[in-house]
Motif scaffolding. Structure first.
Motif, mmCIF file in Angstrom:
data_model
loop_
_atom_site.group_PDB
_atom_site.id
_atom_site.type_symbol
_atom_site.label_atom_id
_atom_site.label_comp_id
_atom_site.label_asym_id
_atom_site.label_seq_id
_atom_site.Cartn_x
_atom_site.Cartn_y
_atom_site.Cartn_z
ATOM 1 N N PRO A 28 0.822 -0.937 -0.121
ATOM 2 C CA PRO A 28 -0.063 -0.034 -0.097
ATOM 3 C C PRO A 28 1.017 1.247 0.146
ATOM 4 C CG PRO A 28 -0.372 -1.282 2.000
ATOM 5 C CD PRO A 28 0.793 -1.816 1.243
ATOM 6 N N LYS A 30 0.980 5.561 -0.309
ATOM 7 C CA LYS A 30 0.536 6.965 -0.703
ATOM 8 C C LYS A 30 1.494 8.035 -0.465
ATOM 9 C CE LYS A 30 -2.530 10.628 -0.356
ATOM 10 N NZ LYS A 30 -2.130 11.174 0.861
ATOM 11 N N GLU A 32 4.557 7.891 -2.006
ATOM 12 C CA GLU A 32 5.685 7.181 -1.502
ATOM 13 C C GLU A 32 6.789 7.247 -2.796
ATOM 14 O OE1 GLU A 32 6.758 6.344 1.326
ATOM 15 O OE2 GLU A 32 4.956 5.752 2.595
ATOM 16 N N ASP A 57 -2.639 4.601 -3.537
ATOM 17 C CA ASP A 57 -3.963 5.041 -2.796
ATOM 18 C C ASP A 57 -4.210 6.648 -2.897
ATOM 19 O OD1 ASP A 57 -6.230 4.606 -1.371
ATOM 20 O OD2 ASP A 57 -5.271 4.922 0.547
ATOM 21 N N ASN A 80 -7.948 8.832 -1.995
ATOM 22 C CA ASN A 80 -7.582 8.278 -0.937
ATOM 23 C C ASN A 80 -8.476 7.352 -0.213
ATOM 24 O OD1 ASN A 80 -6.406 8.553 2.447
ATOM 25 N ND2 ASN A 80 -5.051 7.747 0.937
ATOM 26 N N ALA A 86 -6.801 -0.337 0.636
ATOM 27 C CA ALA A 86 -5.521 -0.458 -0.256
ATOM 28 C C ALA A 86 -5.026 -2.130 -0.155
ATOM 29 C CB ALA A 86 -4.435 0.422 0.296
ATOM 30 N N ALA A 117 5.606 0.729 2.115
ATOM 31 C CA ALA A 117 6.305 1.238 0.783
ATOM 32 C C ALA A 117 7.565 1.952 1.299
ATOM 33 C CB ALA A 117 5.439 2.118 -0.006
ATOM 34 N N ASP A 118 7.785 2.451 2.573
ATOM 35 C CA ASP A 118 8.986 3.136 2.984
ATOM 36 C C ASP A 118 10.064 2.447 3.711
ATOM 37 O OD1 ASP A 118 7.473 2.388 5.405
ATOM 38 O OD2 ASP A 118 7.575 4.286 6.279
ATOM 39 N N HIS A 225 12.265 2.037 8.637
ATOM 40 C CA HIS A 225 11.471 2.751 7.894
ATOM 41 C C HIS A 225 11.548 4.089 8.146
ATOM 42 C CE1 HIS A 225 7.839 3.207 10.631
ATOM 43 N NE2 HIS A 225 8.968 2.597 11.414
ATOM 44 N N ARG A 226 10.805 5.112 7.439
ATOM 45 C CA ARG A 226 10.781 6.645 7.786
ATOM 46 C C ARG A 226 9.992 6.773 9.045
ATOM 47 N NH1 ARG A 226 7.171 7.949 3.917
ATOM 48 N NH2 ARG A 226 5.585 7.096 5.395
ATOM 49 N N THR A 228 7.816 8.371 11.653
ATOM 50 C CA THR A 228 6.830 9.556 11.605
ATOM 51 C C THR A 228 7.491 10.523 12.874
ATOM 52 O OG1 THR A 228 5.075 8.197 11.147
ATOM 53 C CG2 THR A 228 4.690 10.339 12.298
HETATM 54 N N1 LIG Z 1 -3.276 2.890 1.552
HETATM 55 C C1 LIG Z 1 -2.798 3.891 2.121
HETATM 56 N N2 LIG Z 1 -1.550 3.693 2.340
HETATM 57 C C2 LIG Z 1 -0.743 4.772 3.366
HETATM 58 C C3 LIG Z 1 -1.862 5.800 3.629
HETATM 59 N N3 LIG Z 1 -0.770 6.825 4.192
HETATM 60 C C4 LIG Z 1 0.159 5.907 4.375
HETATM 61 N N4 LIG Z 1 0.053 4.900 3.853
HETATM 62 C C5 LIG Z 1 1.101 3.644 3.612
HETATM 63 O O1 LIG Z 1 1.142 2.836 4.729
HETATM 64 C C6 LIG Z 1 2.559 2.680 5.246
HETATM 65 C C7 LIG Z 1 2.689 3.035 6.463
HETATM 66 O O2 LIG Z 1 2.410 4.343 6.591
HETATM 67 P P1 LIG Z 1 3.591 5.495 7.548
HETATM 68 O O3 LIG Z 1 3.271 6.723 6.908
HETATM 69 O O4 LIG Z 1 5.092 4.920 7.204
HETATM 70 O O5 LIG Z 1 3.049 4.999 8.891
HETATM 71 P P2 LIG Z 1 4.119 4.670 10.131
HETATM 72 O O6 LIG Z 1 4.854 3.433 9.647
HETATM 73 O O7 LIG Z 1 2.924 3.923 11.031
HETATM 74 O O8 LIG Z 1 4.692 5.550 10.728
HETATM 75 C C8 LIG Z 1 3.131 3.083 4.139
HETATM 76 O O9 LIG Z 1 3.575 2.071 3.114
HETATM 77 C C9 LIG Z 1 2.415 4.422 3.290
HETATM 78 O O10 LIG Z 1 2.903 4.632 2.256
HETATM 79 C C10 LIG Z 1 -2.964 6.111 3.025
HETATM 80 O O11 LIG Z 1 -3.642 7.068 3.450
HETATM 81 N N5 LIG Z 1 -3.709 5.101 2.358
#
Ligand SMILES: Nc1nc2c(ncn2[C@@H]2O[C@H](COP(=O)(O)OP(=O)(O)O)[C@@H](O)[C@H]2O)c(=O)[nH]1
Ligand SMILES: [Mg+2]
Length: 255
Positions: A28, A30, A32, A57, A80, A86, A117-118, A225-226, A228
């Protein structure tokens, strides 16, 4: 009775006892575009993965073209729809592609590997997550991440709520209840559809698979990963995550 064809006696060619041999990665994504290329390149080095589906997304950046350039199968939500939708769309694409692969195939459906994805280069380490699922030792394997290189995070209260909620509802205390990297058999995945909405998806999956008597393991994987940060966007992300996790737990209280 020999030759009986009732559902109880008939061997199910896709049924329990047969193990998936291959893995479909569902990514998934968004916005990225900056990281997805490295993640997909790394995923191509994971031996058991022979199909990669990127779900764009509603990105407003080059996510979709990066995915195509790297040879991934793609599906795009024009708006989105959130991570859970997704993941559902990605799994549907896998199902469709497998159906198109032909009637003669009697293979067990690929296991699904959900990949953020990150992760960039570190996604190459995901092979170990698939091992217990391909070996038939687990129905779902969840990656636990090492301490991250960049300081940040601050999800402590959401993590705690998720951990406590899963323990209460399903009797298991997870090390990293919100981890998004998961390998799961198709049977276990399809049995828990529809997924919990939005950012509640991981908690919902864990509770539902456990309640279905699925075997769930956590596997340490060297992933980065990145992280937050603490800015406004990050705070918003956390609030949405809190809302969605709380909702996923709430709707499962009665189940
Ligand atoms: N489908 C979808 N994926 C998202 C969205 N926002 C972030 N992602 C994906 O979800 C994953 C985790 O998001 P991330 O921002 O890294 O969140 P964290 O890892 O919890 O800090 C990544 O692959 C993002 O690309 C969204 O609105 N929809
Ligand atoms: Mg992330």
């Amino acid at each position: 009775m020999p030759g009986a064809t009732d559902s109880a006696g008939a061997p199910d060619p896709q049924g329990p006892g047969r193990l998936p041999e291959r893995v479909a990665a569902v990514v998934p994504a968004k916005d990225e575009g900056a990281r997805l290329g490295a993640t997909l390149e790394a995923l191509s080095r994971v031996e058991s993965v022979d199909l990669v589906v990127v779900v764009d997304d509603g990105s407003t950046d080059e996510t979709l073209s990066v995915a195509r350039r790297h040879g991934a199968e793609t599906v795009r939500h024009e708006t989105n729809m959130g991570k859970a939708q997704a993941m559902t769309s990605g799994a549907e694409v896998v199902r469709r592609l497998e159906a198109a692969e032909g009637q003669h195939r009697t293979d067990v459906p690929r296991a699904l590997l959900f990949v953020d994805a990150d992760l960039e280069d570190s996604a190459a380490n995901l092979g170990v997550l698939c091992v217990p699922v391909l070996a038939g030792d687990a129905d779902m394997a969840i990656a636990t991440l090492p301490p991250q290189r960049t300081a940040g995070g601050g999800f402590g209260f959401v993590v705690q709520m998720a951990r406590d909620g899963i323990a209460q509802l399903a009797g298991r205390t997870m090390v990293q209840p919100l981890s998004g990297m998961r390998c799961i058999t198709r049977e276990a995945f399809e049995a828990v559809l529809p997924l919990a909405r939005g950012w509640g998806v991981e908690v919902g999956l864990t509770v539902d698979v456990l309640r279905n008597k699925g075997r769930v393991v956590e596997v340490p994987v060297e992933l980065h990963h990145r992280v937050t940060g603490r800015g406004l966007r990050a705070q918003l992300h956390r609030m949405r995550q809190y809302r969605d996790v709380a909702r996923a737990l709430k709707v499962r209280e009665r189940g």
